[in-house]
Design an enzyme around this catalytic site. Structure first.
Site, mmCIF file in Angstrom:
data_model
loop_
_atom_site.group_PDB
_atom_site.id
_atom_site.type_symbol
_atom_site.label_atom_id
_atom_site.label_comp_id
_atom_site.label_asym_id
_atom_site.label_seq_id
_atom_site.Cartn_x
_atom_site.Cartn_y
_atom_site.Cartn_z
ATOM 1 N N LYS A 1 -16.173 -18.616 4.370
ATOM 2 C CA LYS A 1 -17.523 -18.620 4.688
ATOM 3 C C LYS A 1 -18.392 -18.074 3.717
ATOM 4 C CE LYS A 1 -17.333 -18.321 9.461
ATOM 5 N NZ LYS A 1 -17.262 -17.548 10.699
ATOM 6 N N GLY B 1 -11.984 -5.286 2.333
ATOM 7 C CA GLY B 1 -13.468 -4.934 2.481
ATOM 8 C C GLY B 1 -14.005 -3.960 1.348
ATOM 9 N N ARG C 1 0.790 -1.108 0.189
ATOM 10 C CA ARG C 1 -0.009 -0.151 -0.183
ATOM 11 C C ARG C 1 0.884 1.282 -0.141
ATOM 12 N NH1 ARG C 1 -4.898 -1.226 4.104
ATOM 13 N NH2 ARG C 1 -6.067 -2.641 2.730
ATOM 14 N N GLY D 1 -7.364 -9.561 0.826
ATOM 15 C CA GLY D 1 -6.316 -9.917 1.857
ATOM 16 C C GLY D 1 -5.798 -11.221 1.544
HETATM 17 C C1 3PG Z 1 -8.626 -2.008 5.372
HETATM 18 O O1 3PG Z 1 -7.293 -2.263 5.956
HETATM 19 O O2 3PG Z 1 -9.119 -2.804 4.972
HETATM 20 C C2 3PG Z 1 -8.528 -0.528 5.299
HETATM 21 O O3 3PG Z 1 -7.747 0.089 5.695
HETATM 22 C C3 3PG Z 1 -10.149 -0.246 6.098
HETATM 23 O O4 3PG Z 1 -9.736 -0.495 7.480
HETATM 24 P P1 3PG Z 1 -11.040 -0.611 8.655
HETATM 25 O O5 3PG Z 1 -11.727 -1.977 8.021
HETATM 26 O O6 3PG Z 1 -10.467 -0.602 9.938
HETATM 27 O O7 3PG Z 1 -11.910 0.393 8.420
#
Ligand code: 3PG
Ligand code: MG
Length: 398
Positions: A198, A378, A37, A355
């Protein structure tokens, strides 16, 4: 995709640019364990330096509830400086107020500062207009290069974008272009490869994606729920039996929408999830009662490979087996290599994200051989669910 400004549309010479980054990177024993990142942010900073901007980098880190030294961004100063060719990075121990103002006031054109963790202030997550105004006071323009945080309607992402001339940074732009290419005007056939543990976390995603793609291969422990829903024996495998009805609905909707579903045909099983454990590869109709399905078998890999060869676009999220524990990484690695090979040959446009997916691609050594690998978790998932991301919407111009 909405239209948005890029940094080329902003006049930034001599101006203070607030750059929203996602420096929420994995840190182990005080060291950044994956700097992707940070590296992806570097071209945006380099471009702004070249234009003589004063660059003020801001980010969240972790999920602190108020100030918490263990979640400070100070340890990121050095890795950030390294990523931009060793240029100095000033640090402000607060992201707003007199301390931030002092550091920003001292910046000369082409210099870079990093502000302390935005989430030390509750106003950030609350999308508080007052907090956004305090941030806005530090800059003349706003650049968002944090696609991976675009699913958060937070002050530095949403409220702030309305207070200053706003633009997408280079990595935000690349991400939006890649995702649109895969989703909005893709070359067909389009294939999705969805794995992970899941079904419950990916119900919305699956329901949306079957309407978008021509074929969907399901892997990972998630596939067990589908096998179970089809009456196959899953032994002691991870399986969400209570979601069997949902799984059946997804399968029948897929059929209506003309989306071919590829489920595992064979499975690598073991009694324990342990490195180097004794395994048995069986057809999915013959999974022993005391065994767990931990990877797909060679027949399924071959089937998925054929489907990939017949596809022109791929969207991939989630590992195919329990890839962290060898030998259950075999299918994921074999498929990652196949995707890389087809992409290199110009046959496939491949977009992957999430991830675990990124870790699996890195383990297979092919991260840089796909068309695009998203560093978002996310946010990538919410995009695949067809949702509007607040951070993307905030940059839209009409
Ligand atoms: C992540 O790492 O997915 C983003 O930086 C968002 O982080 P968060 O889920 O803590 O909002
Ligand atoms: Mg997260």
């Amino acid at each position: 995709m909405p239209r948005f400004r890029t940094t080329d549309d902003l006049d930034v010479a001599g101006k203070r640019v607030l750059l929203r980054a996602d420096l929420n990177v994995p840190v182990k024993d005080g060291k950044v364990s994956d700097a992707t990142r940070i590296e992806r942010l570097a071209p945006t900073i380099a471009g702004l330096i070249e234009k003589g901007a004063k660059i003020i980098v801001m980010s969240h880190f972790g999920r602190p509830k108020g100030p918490d030294p263990s979640q400070s961004l100070r340890p990121l100063v050095e890795p950030l400086s390294r990523a931009i060719g060793g240029r100095a990075v000033q640090f402000a121990a607060d992201c707003v107020g007199p301390e931030a103002q002092r550091v920003v006031d001292a910046l000369k054109p082409g210099e870079v500062a990093l502000l302390e963790n935005l989430r030390f202030h509750p106003g950030e997550e609350a999308n508080d207009p007052d907090f956004a105004r305090q941030l806005a006071a530090l800059g003349d323009a706003y650049v968002d290069d944090a696609f991976s945080a675009a699913h958060r309607a937070h002050a530095s992402i949403v409220a702030l974008a309305q207070l200053l001339p706003a633009a997408a940074g280079k990595s935000m732009q690349a991400e939006l272009e890649a995702l649109s290419a895969a989703f909005e005007n893709p070359r067909h056939p389009v294939m999705a490869l969805i794995g992970g543990a899941k079904v419950s976390t990916k119900l919305d995603l699956l329901s949306f994606i079957i309407r978008k793609v021509d074929r969907l291969a399901i892997g990972g422990a998630m596939a067990n729920t589908f096998l179970f829903a089809k009456g196959r024996p899953v032994g002691r495998s991870l399986c969400e039996a209570d979601l069997a009805d949902h799984a059946r609905i997804i399968l029948s909707n897929a059929e209506e929408d003309g989306c071919d579903i590829i489920l595992p045909e064979d499975a690598v099983t073991a009694e324990k999830l342990e490195p180097g454990v004794l395994t048995r590869t069986v057809g999915v109709h013959a999974v022993p009662m005391n065994a767990m399905i931990l990877d797909v078998g060679p027949q399924t890999v071959a089937r998925i490979s054929l489907a990939l060869e017949a596809s022109r676009t791929l969207i991939w999220n989630g590992p195919i087996g329990a890839f962290e524990t060898p030998p259950f990484d075999r299918a994921t690695t074999a498929i990652a290599k196949k995707v890389a090979e087809l992409t290199r040959a110009g046959q496939l446009m491949s977009v992957a994200g999430g991830g675990d997916t990124v870790a699996a691609l890195a383990a297979a050594g092919v991260t840089d051989q796909l068309s695009y690998v998203s560093t978002a978790g996310g946010a990538f998932l919410e995009w695949l669910e067809g949702r509007e991301l607040p951070g993307v919407a905030a940059l839209a111009v009409d």
